[in-house]
Write an enzyme that holds these catalytic residues in place. Structure first.
Site, PDB file in Angstrom:
ATOM      1  N   ASP A  30      24.571  38.504   0.969  1.00  0.00           N
ATOM      2  CA  ASP A  30      23.230  38.103   0.540  1.00  0.00           C
ATOM      3  C   ASP A  30      22.839  38.865  -0.728  1.00  0.00           C
ATOM      4  O   ASP A  30      21.720  39.367  -0.870  1.00  0.00           O
ATOM      5  CB  ASP A  30      22.201  38.324   1.648  1.00  0.00           C
ATOM      6  CG  ASP A  30      21.019  37.357   1.539  1.00  0.00           C
ATOM      7  OD1 ASP A  30      21.180  36.320   0.872  1.00  0.00           O
ATOM      8  OD2 ASP A  30      19.953  37.648   2.107  1.00  0.00           O
ATOM      9  N   GLY A  82      15.137  42.177  -1.231  1.00  0.00           N
ATOM     10  CA  GLY A  82      16.496  41.923  -1.683  1.00  0.00           C
ATOM     11  C   GLY A  82      17.290  43.161  -1.998  1.00  0.00           C
ATOM     12  O   GLY A  82      16.757  44.224  -2.332  1.00  0.00           O
TER      13      GLY A  82
END
Length: 417
Positions: free
Chosen positions: A306, A325
């Site tokens: 990811d 993130g």
């Protein structure tokens, strides 16, 4: 491209050479000979590496490179170089760019930017126009341009009818629909896992329920419509059991988990370090244990780094305002090889291609060389020295990992550190 790999241990459960230490001759990008000892009569480039292990090339189903629009975070060129040095021969790139990848032209642009690289780039088109969740994007046109799936990256589809129509429409041409598992109204302003940790830190919580409600809804829709559904980056124990039951009912559903959700629990948040701000949030050790079991029994189909580069201006701020993130390509193998056996880690890293319509073949004679080169035994502390990404928002910074990557051989190119 001609090269001779010396004393390489093959890790590929689908290959006749699995667990054998051999020499591998590659001529014009194709594996031409595998034997205990191969003489280099043509004076090809020889590769000798310490404790060299070789597997099929790894695949990451969720990476973000920024370009176009967020080149300060990462460019496609540097992102693919990072992927290569991290052991990945193929990556699926998310549509969270500016503009969002939601048309034939957008997909064509990304594919053109990724050409002539060792790593194969497969774009994911946005599911809705501008990823706004209002109207379906040009799915069939993007499929024809080369999109391998459709996903509004980390944005849940709030309208169940829109998801129903997407599944029905994409089923006509075998399109893969991805749905981020989060019920926004339940999540609210939550930024971390809802637990005693969130309470003690005074941070708003995002409960497991938000993820699980969305998954239940989407599985009901899938059962009604048919089609192909992929649920990216699940994070809770209940999510594993829901998907396990759906697979028993023969629904065409797959799922992934982010590697950091297998490694860190929400207890690491005590220092308010924004590198741990990810979505879905880090959960509890009980969730981690169940996710790992889900990988082992095949309920969870694949893992992803990811990889999501965020510039320092949007990460080094107060926790509530920091963007979600982490980068993850560079640490992916070392982290996964730490929590799982090497054989299982490699098996998982080489899965997932078929779900996205990407062909894969075992290591054998006459097969195009698409190989990852690594050493599963090294231990080290992951630091900024291992980061190749433009952004440095690494959740695994200063973490002890096991297993290092030498590079890849793919698309008639050799990329080594």
């Amino acid at each position: 491209m001609n090269v001779l790999l010396k004393s390489a241990t093959i890790i590929d459960s689908k290959s006749d050479f699995h667990n054998q230490t051999v020499d591998i001759l590659i001529e014009k990008g194709v594996i031409s000979k595998i034997s205990n000892r191969i003489n280099n009569s043509n004076d090809y480039r020889e590769i000798h590496l310490d404790n060299l292990h070789v597997s099929q090339g790894w695949f990451d189903s969720s990476v973000s490179f920024g370009e176009p629009g967020f080149e300060e975070r990462e460019t496609i060129s540097n992102g693919l170089k990072t992927a290569a040095l991290s052991g990945f021969t193929a990556v699926a790139m998310n549509a969270n760019t500016n503009p969002v990848l939601d048309s034939y032209a957008d997909i064509s642009f990304v594919i053109s930017k990724g050409q002539n690289n060792a790593v194969s780039l497969y774009p994911i088109g946005a599911l809705t126009n501008g990823s706004k969740g209002e109207n379906l994007a040009e799915l069939f046109d993007m499929k024809n341009a080369g999109a391998v799936a459709f996903y509004d990256y980390q944005k849940p589809i709030k309208d169940p009818n829109l998801m129903k129509i997407a599944l029905q429409y994409a089923d006509n041409f075998g399109g893969l629909i991805c749905s981020f598992p989060q019920e926004s109204k339940i999540t609210g302003l939550g930024v971390v896992n809802e637990n005693y940790t969130s309470t003690s830190l005074g941070l708003k919580g995002n409960p497991n329920l938000a993820e699980e409600l969305q998954i239940v809804r989407d599985l009901f829709l899938l059962e009604y419509t048919g089609g192909k559904l992929h649920i990216p980056t699940i994070s809770t124990a209940k999510s594993v059991s829901l998907i396990r039951e759906a697979k028993k009912k023969k629904l065409d559903v797959s799922c992934s988990v982010a590697i950091h959700n297998l490694f860190f629990s929400d207890s690491v948040l005590e220092g308010f370090d924004t590198r741990y701000k990810v979505t879905p949030p880090l959960r509890t050790q009980e969730d981690i244990d169940t996710l790992i079991e889900g990988l082992k029994d095949g309920t969870i189909d694949m893992v992803t780094s990811d990889h999501n580069p965020i510039d320092i201006e949007h990460k080094k701020v107060e926790f509530d305002y920091a963007e979600y993130g982490t980068i993850g390509l560079e640490s992916a193998f070392g982290a996964l090889n730490t929590v799982l056996s090497t054989k299982k880690a490699i098996d998982i890293l080489t899965k997932g291609k078929n779900r996205f319509g990407i062909a894969s073949k075992p290591i054998a004679l006459g097969v195009k060389a698409e190989l990852t080169l690594f050493n599963p035994k090294t231990t080290y502390t992951f630091t900024k020295a291992q980061i190749h990404s433009t952004s440095k928002n690494a959740i695994f910074n200063n973490i002890e990992l096991k297993g290092s990557v030498f590079g890849i051989i793919a698309n008639k190119k050799v990329v080594l550190k």
